[in-house]
Design an enzyme around this catalytic site. Sequence first.
Site, mmCIF file in Angstrom:
data_model
loop_
_atom_site.group_PDB
_atom_site.id
_atom_site.type_symbol
_atom_site.label_atom_id
_atom_site.label_comp_id
_atom_site.label_asym_id
_atom_site.label_seq_id
_atom_site.Cartn_x
_atom_site.Cartn_y
_atom_site.Cartn_z
ATOM 1 N N HIS A 187 72.597 -0.602 55.206
ATOM 2 C CA HIS A 187 71.156 -0.841 55.400
ATOM 3 C C HIS A 187 70.853 -1.106 56.879
ATOM 4 O O HIS A 187 71.562 -1.880 57.528
ATOM 5 C CB HIS A 187 70.786 -2.069 54.560
ATOM 6 N N SER A 208 67.124 4.727 50.736
ATOM 7 C CA SER A 208 67.406 3.380 50.241
ATOM 8 C C SER A 208 67.645 3.443 48.734
ATOM 9 O O SER A 208 67.514 4.511 48.129
ATOM 10 C CB SER A 208 66.306 2.402 50.658
ATOM 11 N N MET A 253 56.366 2.338 57.336
ATOM 12 C CA MET A 253 56.094 1.923 55.946
ATOM 13 C C MET A 253 57.160 2.413 54.982
ATOM 14 O O MET A 253 57.765 3.467 55.160
ATOM 15 C CB MET A 253 54.755 2.496 55.490
ATOM 16 N N LYS A 277 51.558 11.808 45.639
ATOM 17 C CA LYS A 277 51.686 12.060 47.081
ATOM 18 C C LYS A 277 52.790 11.199 47.688
ATOM 19 O O LYS A 277 53.598 11.674 48.493
ATOM 20 C CB LYS A 277 50.347 11.814 47.777
ATOM 21 N N GLN A 303 49.140 -2.749 65.385
ATOM 22 C CA GLN A 303 48.426 -3.713 66.232
ATOM 23 C C GLN A 303 48.626 -5.154 65.752
ATOM 24 O O GLN A 303 48.884 -6.050 66.548
ATOM 25 C CB GLN A 303 46.920 -3.391 66.248
HETATM 26 P P1 NAI Z 1 53.616 -2.807 55.581
HETATM 27 O O1 NAI Z 1 52.946 -2.483 54.279
HETATM 28 O O2 NAI Z 1 53.661 -4.223 55.973
HETATM 29 O O3 NAI Z 1 52.931 -1.967 56.740
HETATM 30 C C1 NAI Z 1 52.878 -0.558 56.696
HETATM 31 C C2 NAI Z 1 52.163 -0.038 57.922
HETATM 32 O O4 NAI Z 1 50.763 -0.268 57.792
HETATM 33 C C3 NAI Z 1 52.601 -0.687 59.226
HETATM 34 O O5 NAI Z 1 52.775 0.290 60.197
HETATM 35 C C4 NAI Z 1 51.434 -1.588 59.592
HETATM 36 O O6 NAI Z 1 51.293 -1.680 60.999
HETATM 37 C C5 NAI Z 1 50.285 -0.839 58.993
HETATM 38 N N1 NAI Z 1 49.186 -1.746 58.639
HETATM 39 C C6 NAI Z 1 49.235 -2.789 57.783
HETATM 40 N N2 NAI Z 1 48.036 -3.396 57.717
HETATM 41 C C7 NAI Z 1 47.216 -2.718 58.550
HETATM 42 C C8 NAI Z 1 45.842 -2.831 58.927
HETATM 43 N N3 NAI Z 1 45.060 -3.788 58.430
HETATM 44 N N4 NAI Z 1 45.339 -1.955 59.802
HETATM 45 C C9 NAI Z 1 46.122 -0.981 60.325
HETATM 46 N N5 NAI Z 1 47.417 -0.801 60.015
HETATM 47 C C10 NAI Z 1 47.949 -1.661 59.141
HETATM 48 O O7 NAI Z 1 55.116 -2.224 55.579
HETATM 49 P P2 NAI Z 1 56.103 -2.022 54.367
HETATM 50 O O8 NAI Z 1 55.830 -0.745 53.682
HETATM 51 O O9 NAI Z 1 56.114 -3.262 53.542
HETATM 52 O O10 NAI Z 1 57.508 -1.917 55.127
HETATM 53 C C11 NAI Z 1 58.054 -3.082 55.726
HETATM 54 C C12 NAI Z 1 59.342 -2.738 56.452
HETATM 55 O O11 NAI Z 1 60.342 -2.392 55.515
HETATM 56 C C13 NAI Z 1 59.285 -1.563 57.416
HETATM 57 O O12 NAI Z 1 59.770 -2.031 58.645
HETATM 58 C C14 NAI Z 1 60.248 -0.525 56.831
HETATM 59 O O13 NAI Z 1 60.938 0.237 57.797
HETATM 60 C C15 NAI Z 1 61.195 -1.441 56.097
HETATM 61 N N6 NAI Z 1 61.943 -0.754 55.052
HETATM 62 C C16 NAI Z 1 63.265 -0.485 55.290
HETATM 63 C C17 NAI Z 1 64.029 0.115 54.319
HETATM 64 C C18 NAI Z 1 65.463 0.421 54.589
HETATM 65 O O14 NAI Z 1 66.159 0.816 53.655
HETATM 66 N N7 NAI Z 1 65.961 0.300 55.786
HETATM 67 C C19 NAI Z 1 63.474 0.484 53.013
HETATM 68 C C20 NAI Z 1 62.060 0.206 52.902
HETATM 69 C C21 NAI Z 1 61.329 -0.412 53.887
#
Ligand code: NAI
Length: 349
Positions: free
Chosen positions: A116, A140, A175, A224, A307
């Site tokens: 991971h 993942s 995301m 999607k 942001q």
């Molecule tokens: P999230 O739902 O917190 O955010 C997703 C995106 O939406 C981000 O780019 C954020 O800046 C944007 N965003 C959120 N609220 C916003 C708003 N009000 N206005 C504009 N943009 C907005 O992210 P999520 O899906 O929970 O993922 C969290 C982390 O988990 C990520 O860093 C992802 O890489 C990581 N991840 C890693 C995995 C792995 O196996 N390495 C597997 C799944 C996720």
Amino acid sequence: MRLSKEQLHELISKKIHNAGLTEDHAAGVADVLVHADARGVHSHGAMRVEYYAERIAKGGINNNPEFSFEKTGPCSAIFDGDNGSGHVAAKLAMDEAINMAKENGIAVVGVRRISHSGALSYFVQQASDADLIGISVCQSDPMVVPFGGAEPYYGTNPIAFSAPGKDGKHITFDMATTIQAWGKILHARSKNEPIPDSWAVDSSGEPTTDPFKVNALLPIAGPKGYGLMMMVDVLSGILLGLPFGNKVSSMYHDLTEGRNLGQLHIVINPEYFAGLSSFKEAIAQTIQELNNIKPATGYNQVYYPGQRSAEREETYEKDGIEIVDDIYEYLISDVIHNNAYDNKSPFAK
Ligand code: NAI
């Protein structure tokens, strides 16, 4: 508990090193985890240390990996992680991709056989910090029902993108392709809080608000999101000759074995397209124009992607990073792990 970046980095590095990684690799893991906590992505920060420590201690993350890097064409390469730390391998592979894109305009680097690697924003921002566009996707654990299905097939397969603007301001979009990342379920568990009923289903496929009853996650936007997670699996799994779909190893299934996961970095050099300065100018303009959009009822403003995380990072820089008390207690203790994750189930307790 509030900690400075440096304090948190030291605690995480020490724990990961005590679990068995070299000091250098332990510091590399801490870099990515502190980045996540500092941006408010606590699902991929210190909360994961005990899991990594247990996996390292049990041999499921190779503490002495032989990394290899092979160019397969002018713009393509394979980085083999030898099932060492995914954070460290993905970071070094991105360094290579950056060098190649600086020279040739574009680079596609497959990262094979890793564990991971955490929050992908870290790796794509390595590219944007170098005035390049970074894209990264990875596999993942299979824990998501495909659209219309009652059993998990794909993982939460994240997609990250970062593009450089002016004055160090990047647009960073990162995301999971699920409504929520699995880490958010773990975070809800750690705080004993309910989750919205739109995130996940229980063992009978019914929506649940109890984070402890979650049996599978739901893709974003129905068919999607399901299509996007399929695309990620093709690019970071099938393309790299790795296990794919529901054959991808589970995080909590067997902590003694390497996970053989895949990740793909794509780096594009704007100099070879619009030209760097006009590209950065236009990204800065995009940021400004998005921020100037009239907010809808109930919203204070329109944020550009990344942001709020960047602003949180600034606030945490001043006030310290918020870390849940239980996690802090574990970090300062002498305990390496509590055998809490090796439950032979695809889902953590
Ligand atoms: P999230 O739902 O917190 O955010 C997703 C995106 O939406 C981000 O780019 C954020 O800046 C944007 N965003 C959120 N609220 C916003 C708003 N009000 N206005 C504009 N943009 C907005 O992210 P999520 O899906 O929970 O993922 C969290 C982390 O988990 C990520 O860093 C992802 O890489 C990581 N991840 C890693 C995995 C792995 O196996 N390495 C597997 C799944 C996720």
